[in-house]
Scaffold this active site. Structure first.
Site, PDB file in Angstrom:
ATOM      1  N   GLN A 269       0.845  -1.188   0.000  1.00 12.77           N
ATOM      2  CA  GLN A 269       0.000   0.000   0.000  1.00 12.77           C
ATOM      3  C   GLN A 269       0.884   1.243   0.000  1.00 12.77           C
ATOM      4  OE1 GLN A 269      -2.787   0.504   3.270  1.00 12.77           O
ATOM      5  NE2 GLN A 269      -3.007   2.674   2.795  1.00 12.77           N
TER       6      GLN A 269
ATOM      7  N   HIS B 149      -7.236   0.845  10.314  1.00  9.65           N
ATOM      8  CA  HIS B 149      -6.574   0.232   9.159  1.00  9.65           C
ATOM      9  C   HIS B 149      -7.225  -1.106   8.829  1.00  9.65           C
ATOM     10  CE1 HIS B 149      -3.294  -0.588   6.405  1.00  9.65           C
ATOM     11  NE2 HIS B 149      -2.951  -1.684   7.055  1.00  9.65           N
TER      12      HIS B 149
ATOM     13  N   ASP C  37      -1.370  -7.426   4.743  1.00 11.07           N
ATOM     14  CA  ASP C  37      -1.408  -6.035   5.198  1.00 11.07           C
ATOM     15  C   ASP C  37      -0.453  -5.241   4.320  1.00 11.07           C
ATOM     16  OD1 ASP C  37      -1.107  -3.582   6.441  1.00 11.07           O
ATOM     17  OD2 ASP C  37      -0.863  -4.384   8.451  1.00 11.07           O
TER      18      ASP C  37
END
Length: 240
Positions: A99, A178, A193
């Site tokens: 990300q 998150h 993640d």
């Protein structure tokens, strides 16, 4: 939904508006990406066995929204050091992307859920099919670059971020929750993640929901007084 200040990666584009933790928002998002509506996200209302028994099986993915705190950040750093030192086995069939877009964790979690289940979920023509075709052979960092450049994905994310039940926060707001995703590959449950440099293998499991819940309980145990946890599961869609 997290701010990327601690992600350890260069910000390459402006922050997105965070997604609401809402199954309807994610289901509509998935449809905009070109995914069949035969699978859908649903709320997991509790982690005890009785409540988990109400969730339709099979569960293809589990999404967790959790608070990012200093205690969690310390744990994350220790976990990364331990894995780098001791190593881990990661299935070559895992699709993982970093990300690099601030506040895009809801989209990253959704992509992880869908991209790791294309053998079961029908993906028609649309942004997801194009993204997968372009990124299958790329590294997690290269995949992040493709997502940054995807106007299709930015448009669909923007549409989805406005469709929740509450007014979305500004894109520049420092959000301290998150999204992450759990999937099962080769008999193991993986935590995906985008803020981490690699998937985390949490060991073998027969039932993804139960395996993911075991890990989620450790998140909650670190923050027992924090109510900001939400769990959703990707399951067969209910008959109308």
């Amino acid at each position: 939904m997290s701010s990327e200040g601690n992600a350890g990666m260069e910000k390459k584009r402006s922050a997105w508006v965070p997604l609401e933790s809402n199954p309807q928002v994610l289901n509509e998002y998935a449809e905009r990406l070109g995914v069949s509506s035969s699978w859908s996200f649903t709320d997991v209302w509790g982690l005890d066995e009785d409540l988990l028994s109400f969730i339709s099986r099979p569960v293809l993915a589990v999404l967790l929204l959790f608070p990012i705190t200093q205690q969690y950040e310390s744990f994350r750093e220790q976990e990364e050091q331990s894995i780098r030192k001791d190593g881990q086995t990661v299935s070559p069939d895992i699709f993982f992307v970093r990300q690099t877009i601030p506040n895009a964790c809801g989209t990253i979690g959704l992509l992880h859920a869908l991209a790791n289940n294309t053998d079961t979920i029908q993906v028609g023509d649309g942004p997801l099919k194009r993204i997968l075709a372009e990124t299958r052979s790329k590294s997690p960092e290269e995949r992040a670059g493709v997502l940054e450049a995807s106007e299709d994905l930015a448009r669909v994310h923007e549409e989805s971020s406005q469709s929740g039940q509450t007014a979305p926060p500004p894109s520049e707001e420092d959000v301290d929750t998150h999204f992450i995703c759990f999937v099962r590959k080769d008999g193991c449950v993986y935590e995906l993640d985008g803020r981490k440099p690699f998937p985390v293998n949490h060991g073998s499991c027969e039932d993804l929901l139960k395996g993911a819940v075991e890990v989620i309980r450790t998140f909650i145990a670190r923050e027992p007084d924090n109510p900001n946890f939400t769990v959703m599961a990707l399951t067969p869609a209910a008959d109308d």
